[in-house]
Each structure stands twice: as structure tokens, then as C-alpha cells.
Write an enzyme that holds these catalytic residues in place. Structure first.
Site, mmCIF file in Angstrom:
data_model
loop_
_atom_site.group_PDB
_atom_site.id
_atom_site.type_symbol
_atom_site.label_atom_id
_atom_site.label_comp_id
_atom_site.label_asym_id
_atom_site.label_seq_id
_atom_site.Cartn_x
_atom_site.Cartn_y
_atom_site.Cartn_z
ATOM 1 N N ASP A 10 0.748 -1.053 0.200
ATOM 2 C CA ASP A 10 -0.034 -0.093 0.021
ATOM 3 C C ASP A 10 1.134 1.597 0.241
ATOM 4 O O ASP A 10 1.947 1.079 0.453
ATOM 5 C CB ASP A 10 -1.006 -0.250 1.004
ATOM 6 C CG ASP A 10 -1.778 1.107 1.360
ATOM 7 O OD1 ASP A 10 -2.903 1.882 0.241
ATOM 8 O OD2 ASP A 10 -1.659 2.161 2.262
ATOM 9 N N LEU A 11 0.771 2.439 -0.220
ATOM 10 C CA LEU A 11 1.337 3.506 -0.273
ATOM 11 C C LEU A 11 1.081 4.096 0.878
ATOM 12 O O LEU A 11 1.677 4.764 1.438
ATOM 13 C CB LEU A 11 0.725 4.589 -1.816
ATOM 14 C CG LEU A 11 1.455 6.582 -2.075
ATOM 15 C CD1 LEU A 11 2.876 5.441 -2.360
ATOM 16 C CD2 LEU A 11 1.464 6.666 -2.897
ATOM 17 N N ASP A 12 -0.325 5.507 0.955
ATOM 18 C CA ASP A 12 -0.195 6.109 2.104
ATOM 19 C C ASP A 12 -0.348 5.163 3.504
ATOM 20 O O ASP A 12 -1.204 4.463 3.822
ATOM 21 C CB ASP A 12 -1.839 6.467 2.119
ATOM 22 C CG ASP A 12 -1.439 7.854 0.403
ATOM 23 O OD1 ASP A 12 -0.569 8.312 -0.031
ATOM 24 O OD2 ASP A 12 -2.175 6.834 0.275
ATOM 25 N N THR A 18 1.608 10.417 4.249
ATOM 26 C CA THR A 18 0.434 11.152 3.903
ATOM 27 C C THR A 18 -0.887 11.789 3.844
ATOM 28 O O THR A 18 -1.153 13.023 3.680
ATOM 29 C CB THR A 18 0.597 11.494 2.174
ATOM 30 O OG1 THR A 18 0.133 9.709 2.215
ATOM 31 C CG2 THR A 18 1.773 10.889 1.017
ATOM 32 N N LYS A 46 -8.533 6.913 6.326
ATOM 33 C CA LYS A 46 -7.561 6.081 5.639
ATOM 34 C C LYS A 46 -7.702 5.038 4.792
ATOM 35 O O LYS A 46 -8.719 4.490 5.877
ATOM 36 C CB LYS A 46 -6.890 5.942 6.687
ATOM 37 C CG LYS A 46 -6.188 6.993 7.423
ATOM 38 C CD LYS A 46 -4.676 6.449 8.783
ATOM 39 C CE LYS A 46 -3.700 7.819 9.380
ATOM 40 N NZ LYS A 46 -3.316 7.164 10.624
ATOM 41 N N SER A 115 -2.393 1.116 -4.377
ATOM 42 C CA SER A 115 -3.236 1.591 -3.328
ATOM 43 C C SER A 115 -4.288 2.159 -4.072
ATOM 44 O O SER A 115 -5.291 2.185 -5.352
ATOM 45 C CB SER A 115 -2.056 3.061 -3.406
ATOM 46 O OG SER A 115 -2.869 4.103 -3.413
ATOM 47 N N ALA A 116 -5.622 3.217 -2.908
ATOM 48 C CA ALA A 116 -6.843 3.614 -3.437
ATOM 49 C C ALA A 116 -6.489 5.030 -4.387
ATOM 50 O O ALA A 116 -7.529 5.529 -3.920
ATOM 51 C CB ALA A 116 -7.632 3.770 -2.547
ATOM 52 N N LYS A 146 -10.969 -1.374 -1.720
ATOM 53 C CA LYS A 146 -10.942 -2.711 -0.192
ATOM 54 C C LYS A 146 -11.768 -1.246 0.534
ATOM 55 O O LYS A 146 -11.915 -0.280 0.694
ATOM 56 C CB LYS A 146 -9.766 -1.308 0.445
ATOM 57 C CG LYS A 146 -8.562 -1.613 -0.403
ATOM 58 C CD LYS A 146 -7.111 -0.947 0.022
ATOM 59 C CE LYS A 146 -5.536 -0.772 -0.738
ATOM 60 N NZ LYS A 146 -4.753 -0.301 -0.603
ATOM 61 N N GLU A 170 -0.124 -3.038 4.857
ATOM 62 C CA GLU A 170 -1.063 -2.170 4.651
ATOM 63 C C GLU A 170 -1.262 -1.675 6.024
ATOM 64 O O GLU A 170 -0.826 -2.311 7.182
ATOM 65 C CB GLU A 170 -2.350 -3.327 4.584
ATOM 66 C CG GLU A 170 -3.428 -2.935 3.673
ATOM 67 C CD GLU A 170 -3.973 -1.929 2.976
ATOM 68 O OE1 GLU A 170 -3.830 -0.986 1.489
ATOM 69 O OE2 GLU A 170 -4.120 -0.872 4.179
ATOM 70 N N ASP A 171 -1.285 -0.146 5.910
ATOM 71 C CA ASP A 171 -1.998 0.271 7.201
ATOM 72 C C ASP A 171 -3.552 0.023 7.825
ATOM 73 O O ASP A 171 -3.687 0.828 9.134
ATOM 74 C CB ASP A 171 -1.538 1.664 7.287
ATOM 75 C CG ASP A 171 -1.736 2.416 6.553
ATOM 76 O OD1 ASP A 171 -1.909 1.807 5.906
ATOM 77 O OD2 ASP A 171 -2.063 3.189 6.711
HETATM 78 C C1 BG6 Z 1 -5.943 5.768 0.316
HETATM 79 C C2 BG6 Z 1 -5.171 6.787 1.880
HETATM 80 O O1 BG6 Z 1 -4.172 5.161 -0.051
HETATM 81 O O2 BG6 Z 1 -5.698 6.135 -1.177
HETATM 82 C C3 BG6 Z 1 -6.599 7.772 1.740
HETATM 83 O O3 BG6 Z 1 -5.579 6.037 2.879
HETATM 84 C C4 BG6 Z 1 -7.197 7.933 0.434
HETATM 85 O O4 BG6 Z 1 -6.787 8.493 2.628
HETATM 86 C C5 BG6 Z 1 -7.174 7.312 -0.309
HETATM 87 O O5 BG6 Z 1 -8.799 8.814 0.629
HETATM 88 C C6 BG6 Z 1 -6.912 8.180 -2.129
HETATM 89 O O6 BG6 Z 1 -6.112 8.750 -2.357
HETATM 90 P P1 BG6 Z 1 -6.606 10.361 -3.625
HETATM 91 O O7 BG6 Z 1 -4.986 10.750 -3.327
HETATM 92 O O8 BG6 Z 1 -6.466 9.544 -4.705
HETATM 93 O O9 BG6 Z 1 -7.412 11.289 -2.992
HETATM 94 MG MG MG Z 2 -3.313 3.045 3.141
#
Ligand code: BG6
Ligand code: MG
Length: 218
Positions: A10-12, A18, A46, A115-116, A146, A170-171
Site C-alpha cells: 500500500d502507499l499512504d 501522506t 485512511k 493503493s486507493a 478496499k 497495509e496500514d
Molecule cells: C488512500 C488514503 O491511500 O488513498 C486515503 O489512505 C485517500 O486517505 C485515498 O483518501 C485516495 O487518495 P487520493 O490521492 O486519490 O485522493
Molecule cells: Mg494506507
């Protein structure tokens, strides 16, 4: 147990923190809408999509918006968020993430991003990590968020690895559930109390030894 060949990050909250930038941008928007939005509320965002994040904030304030205003606020929030992102550099990579990526890369395993975020590629470029990834699946590639496993299953397919041979870092609770549903090995990064459904939990990558990774792989 299958030998592990694919490692999905996962990224964030796993590679970079972030959440603090998401918070600043959402907080400003909430203020504009006269909605009280705290760091505790931010926890609920998150792992959740951008659209769902705004829905949650509106629910907190008991407010509704027209479709047009809703979409405009999404753009406004993202523009502010990107101002923070564009100032990021390698120093924002979380401790020992680079070490783990190098360890896996040297052994020839597939490294995937799941990542989302629709900003994932931009963030990976910004912190100079994009070349480590054999496949990237982000918020632009999925139709189901997810805890649906879609993002991880597409990732595994892209590198030709069976789900059972994948490990997910994953967090978020939703991400751990997505990994478990996909039949992948889930590693929670964060609190044991929050991420209790994961197969293993570490506070961060500094706690994960090479020995652990070697054992996990076989
Ligand atoms: C996820 C974050 O990775 O991405 C969420 O944990 C965030 O907090 C989601 O809303 C979407 O991110 P973005 O960058 O497309 O607005
Ligand atoms: Mg995350």
C-alpha cells in the site's frame, strides 16, 4: 504454504506518511463548509477513496451538497493536497522502506503497488521510488474500493503471481481485510490493536528483520 513471490505495498501510511497532508487539505475544506473535523476523524479516511472521504466529512457535519458542488470540492481538495505532494522528496520515505524494497528487489521478487490513491504514480515519482515497482495498481485502475480485494488481485495478475504467493503490506483495516479475502499473507503496519485481523503486525519496517522476511518467503 506457497513460496512467496509477489510483494504488494500500500502507499499512504506504508511507504510515506501522506495522511498528514490529506488532513490539512480536508481540514481547510471542512472549515469552509463549517464542519468540525479533527485528527481523530481523519483516521476514518485512511484507506478510503477520495469520494468516500468527502461523504464521511459531510456526514460528520450533517450536510449535503449538489453533485456539482461535491465534484468541485473534490477538485479543490486535491489541488491543495498536490501542493503538499509536490514539495515531497526522498526524506519522506518511511524508515526502512527503502531497505525492504532493495532486499526484495535483490532477491528478484515482484514488487507491486496496490493503493486507493489516484495520485500514487505522482507520489512515487516525487520520492524517487517508482522504478522499484514492477506493477502499479491505483485508484484509477479499480472499480471497487478496499476491503474489496480487486486492487490486490489485479496487482498479482499483472506480475503473474498466484494470490497465495503474495504478501501485502497495509496500514488500514480495510486493506488487511482485502488481503485476507484475496488469500494473500497480510502484514499490518501500525497498531496491533487496530490491525488485529492481519497475519502479522509491525509498528513499522524497522521492526521487520531480514530473518523474518526470509522465513516468511519460504
Ligand atoms: C488512500 C488514503 O491511500 O488513498 C486515503 O489512505 C485517500 O486517505 C485515498 O483518501 C485516495 O487518495 P487520493 O490521492 O486519490 O485522493
Ligand atoms: Mg494506507
Amino acid at each position: 504454504m506457497k513460496e512467496k513471490k509477489g510483494f504488494i505495498f500500500d502507499l499512504d501510511g506504508v511507504i510515506v506518511d501522506t495522511a498528514k497532508y490529506h488532513f490539512l487539505a480536508w481540514k481547510n475544506l471542512a472549515e469552509e463548509l463549517d464542519i468540525n473535523f479533527t485528527e481523530k476523524d481523519n483516521e476514518r479516511l485512511k484507506g478510503v477513496s477520495r469520494v468516500r472521504s468527502l461523504e464521511i466529512i459531510l456526514e460528520l457535519g450533517n450536510k449535503t451538497l449538489s453533485k456539482e458542488d461535491f465534484d468541485n470540492y473534490l477538485v479543490q481538495k486535491n489541488e491543495e493536497y498536490l501542493d503538499y505532494i509536490d514539495k515531497m522528496d526522498e526524506n519522506e520515505i518511511l524508515p526502512d522502506v527503502l531497505k525492504t524494497l532493495k532486499f526484495l528487489k535483490e532477491k528478484g521478487y515482484h514488487i507491486v503497488l496496490g493503493s486507493a490513491s489516484k495520485n500514487a504514480r505522482r507520489i512515487l515519482k516525487q520520492v524517487n521510488l517508482i522504478d522499484y515497482f514492477d506493477a502499479i495498481v491505483d485508484g484509477n485502475d479499480v472499480s471497487k474500493a478496499k476491503p474489496d480485494p480487486e486492487v490486490f488481485v489485479i496487482g498479482a495478475t499483472k506480475v503473474g503471481v498466484e494470490n497465495e504467493a503474495c504478501v501485502v503490506f497495509e496500514d488500514s483495516v480495510a486493506g488487511i481485510q482485502a488481503s485476507n479475502t484475496a488469500g494473500m499473507t497480510s502484514i499490518g503496519i501500525g497498531s496491533k490493536t487496530v490491525l488485529g485481523e492481519a497475519d502479522y503486525v509491525f509498528a513499522d519496517f524497522t521492526e521487520m528483520s531480514d530473518e523474518f522476511l526470509n522465513k516468511l518467503i519460504k
